[in-house]
Design an enzyme around this catalytic site. Sequence first.
Site, PDB file in Angstrom:
ATOM      1  N   PRO A  61       0.830  -1.216   0.000  1.00 20.99           N
ATOM      2  CA  PRO A  61       0.000   0.000   0.000  1.00 20.99           C
ATOM      3  C   PRO A  61       0.861   1.261   0.000  1.00 20.99           C
ATOM      4  O   PRO A  61       1.899   1.325   0.655  1.00 20.99           O
ATOM      5  CB  PRO A  61      -0.801  -0.122   1.304  1.00 20.99           C
ATOM      6  CG  PRO A  61      -0.758  -1.571   1.665  1.00 20.99           C
ATOM      7  CD  PRO A  61       0.549  -2.078   1.163  1.00 20.99           C
ATOM      8  N   GLY A  62       0.402   2.262  -0.743  1.00 20.65           N
ATOM      9  CA  GLY A  62       1.062   3.548  -0.748  1.00 20.65           C
ATOM     10  C   GLY A  62       2.205   3.697  -1.718  1.00 20.65           C
ATOM     11  O   GLY A  62       2.875   4.739  -1.727  1.00 20.65           O
ATOM     12  N   THR A  63       2.457   2.698  -2.566  1.00 18.79           N
ATOM     13  CA  THR A  63       3.585   2.783  -3.491  1.00 18.79           C
ATOM     14  C   THR A  63       3.235   3.501  -4.787  1.00 18.79           C
ATOM     15  O   THR A  63       4.121   3.734  -5.611  1.00 18.79           O
ATOM     16  CB  THR A  63       4.109   1.377  -3.822  1.00 18.79           C
ATOM     17  OG1 THR A  63       3.009   0.538  -4.218  1.00 18.79           O
ATOM     18  CG2 THR A  63       4.797   0.761  -2.616  1.00 18.79           C
ATOM     19  N   GLY A  64       1.966   3.843  -5.008  1.00 19.45           N
ATOM     20  CA  GLY A  64       1.610   4.639  -6.181  1.00 19.45           C
ATOM     21  C   GLY A  64       1.019   3.850  -7.320  1.00 19.45           C
ATOM     22  O   GLY A  64       1.173   4.241  -8.484  1.00 19.45           O
ATOM     23  N   LYS A  65       0.315   2.759  -7.055  1.00 14.93           N
ATOM     24  CA  LYS A  65      -0.258   1.940  -8.128  1.00 14.93           C
ATOM     25  C   LYS A  65      -1.359   2.699  -8.871  1.00 14.93           C
ATOM     26  O   LYS A  65      -1.403   2.709 -10.106  1.00 14.93           O
ATOM     27  CB  LYS A  65      -0.803   0.635  -7.544  1.00 14.93           C
ATOM     28  CG  LYS A  65       0.260  -0.227  -6.880  1.00 14.93           C
ATOM     29  CD  LYS A  65      -0.300  -1.541  -6.386  1.00 14.93           C
ATOM     30  CE  LYS A  65      -1.213  -1.358  -5.192  1.00 14.93           C
ATOM     31  NZ  LYS A  65      -0.512  -0.837  -4.013  1.00 14.93           N
TER      32      LYS A  65
ATOM     33  N   HIS B 127      17.700   1.222  30.501  1.00 15.65           N
ATOM     34  CA  HIS B 127      17.324   0.259  29.465  1.00 15.65           C
ATOM     35  C   HIS B 127      17.706   0.786  28.085  1.00 15.65           C
ATOM     36  O   HIS B 127      18.336   0.087  27.280  1.00 15.65           O
ATOM     37  CB  HIS B 127      15.816  -0.021  29.545  1.00 15.65           C
ATOM     38  CG  HIS B 127      15.367  -1.161  28.699  1.00 15.65           C
ATOM     39  ND1 HIS B 127      14.982  -2.364  29.224  1.00 15.65           N
ATOM     40  CD2 HIS B 127      15.236  -1.280  27.358  1.00 15.65           C
ATOM     41  CE1 HIS B 127      14.637  -3.172  28.245  1.00 15.65           C
ATOM     42  NE2 HIS B 127      14.762  -2.534  27.096  1.00 15.65           N
ATOM     43  N   GLU B 128      17.332   2.021  27.788  1.00 13.58           N
ATOM     44  CA  GLU B 128      17.646   2.595  26.482  1.00 13.58           C
ATOM     45  C   GLU B 128      19.146   2.790  26.311  1.00 13.58           C
ATOM     46  O   GLU B 128      19.685   2.612  25.211  1.00 13.58           O
ATOM     47  CB  GLU B 128      16.913   3.926  26.302  1.00 13.58           C
ATOM     48  CG  GLU B 128      15.402   3.818  26.313  1.00 13.58           C
ATOM     49  CD  GLU B 128      14.874   2.927  25.208  1.00 13.58           C
ATOM     50  OE1 GLU B 128      15.548   2.784  24.172  1.00 13.58           O
ATOM     51  OE2 GLU B 128      13.799   2.341  25.389  1.00 13.58           O
TER      52      GLU B 128
END
Length: 677
Positions: A217-221, A438-439
């Site tokens: 989705p969203g690739t410009g088809k 943690h980070e």
Amino acid sequence: MAQPEFPNERRRGDRRQRAGGGIKPPRFSMWPLLALFGVLILMNVLGPTRPTKIPYSDLKNRISARQAEKVRIGATTIEAIATDSIRKAGGPERWRADKVEDDQLVPLLEARNVPYEGMAEARWGMVIWGLLPLLLLVGLWVFMFRRMNPTQGVLTVGKSKARIVGEEGTGVSFDDVAGVDEAKVELQEIVEFLKTPDKFARLGAKIPKGVLLVGPPGTGKTLLARAVAGEAGVTFFSISGAEFVEMFVGVGAARVRDLFAQAKSQAPCIIFIDELDALGKARSPGNMLGGNDEREQTLNQLLVEMDGFDPRLGVIIMGATNRPEILDPALLRPGRFDRQVLVDRPDVSGRLAILKIHAQGITLGPDLDLERIARRTPGFVGADLANLLNEAALLAARRDKASVGMQEVDEAVDRIVAGLEKRNRLINDKERTIVAYHEAGHAIVAERVPTADPVHKISIIPRGVAALGYTQQLPTEDRYLLQKQELMDRIAVLLGGRVAEEIVFNEISTGAGNDLERVTELARSMVTEYGMSRELGPVNLAGPRRTQFLQQDGGMPAQRNYSEETAREIDGEIRGLIEGTYERVRRILTADRDVLEVLARRLLEKEVVDEAELREIMGLPPRTHEPPPERVVETPPVNGAGGGVQAAASSATRDDTVAQPPSRGGRGSSRKRGRQP
């Protein structure tokens, strides 16, 4: 160059219609409905009352008691009108009884001086009066149907709902589409055929009837399909696969027939069916659950229509889907959608071209580097990049800036990847300290192992629904293959947060739950799918990988094809791999204990530490941002090891205090989540 002659070219006439420019449907009004209810109430008040039906003997008794003012005798019924005294007392106005052969009725009426007369049985006025409410309801339904569908009649539900763009073109060309150069080359052949069909007919070549655009989705088809029509300058029919099937049986097949009839009369043209999977889903071997097969009838009609028209007419069918694995095989055979064009996620050069297109209407600041943004957004598709620049422009507008700078773009990336900042979320000091260590553990391990993606930013600012912070890693290049050492380093980065908590607090928290889940998943894939186990050797024990969509549609998971003894060996290999990496991470963080303390305190003080500050704390030289040399991959894998490894790589630093961004963008980025025990 003269335009080619197509059949039916002379009948084109004034068929051009502006896309989206038709008659606007009027707003729904409640006044007709209220008027109908008012008419029904008046009919109930003013209309004649129905007579009360009583037995014949009871009717004779009322006549004898002089309660009847007048009597009407029909062929099958007898009706008596009550006197004024009965009506004033609340009694009925009329009585009716079925007629009985009795010679005593007329003498009784004469004896009581009650006038009587004959009565005609056929009372059409009463029949019409009774049917009038139903007729009014039908009339209201027809009226409202015409109001909501001003261009169609009641019996035209089978007409195609395709939106038509005429000869003036779609307004989109190949210059408006970027990042899909290979797809544009494939589709250039379709444009040339629509412009110069004689070039192909001379050699006896037949153009493909159908072209299927496949991609995430969203690739410009859809944009690519409109660009083909715009380049060729032909009529463009656009419709969604879901618009064919409705509640009426047979409507979908009728709309398919009508669509192809319109297309043949307006050739040359392009029929574009978006979300083809809604219509072309694979047919089941039998209707086991009952119900109607309206969708399958519509699909059958589409298959027949695609076989039934002459390719020389100049009608090209284009479809788009992001679920090609569920399409019916008959739809993909030669002669139908016989050409599939992959519209994949863009690489770094494609992302740069897309950013240049979307940045044309945005005022860019002098510090904004589109090439750097393209390198920082691997996995982003065209829709993601457009949203990224739009979010950055919105941030700049809220701050009353004259242009969009790199700071707004950085914040837009964080917002898309990790969610909206939640600075007002109250977190106690103990949990905030745990999150910081943690980070810091994730970041230090990511910088110490040789093949991990570099850390771009560390933050302990809460984001999203339950995110308490995140560590963002940005890959320096697009990857298609990962080696065993790289996967081991990714596991090490995932374990960095838990090991840091254990070293500092001599205790572990629930925050590493999702860390361990993803570590186990990655280790299991290494052992069972990629053959990276010394004990088990180069064998695939996982079986064929089922797609997510098939699982959602009820597909059965792959069954285990190995023995219990092998399962125990797999578990032992996974446990040994993780425990060995755990000890490796412990050695790294123990040696960098001072760095861990400094970085955690800096996070507690500033909340955000960027790449340059992190490398300064760790005593490393600044990293240059020159683009890396291109990697040559002769055969990019599709469903093999590369595809699976890339999926694992896209979730490299997520844990339960660290969660990954959407899979469509920012591979390796992560955000922290808190989990209740």
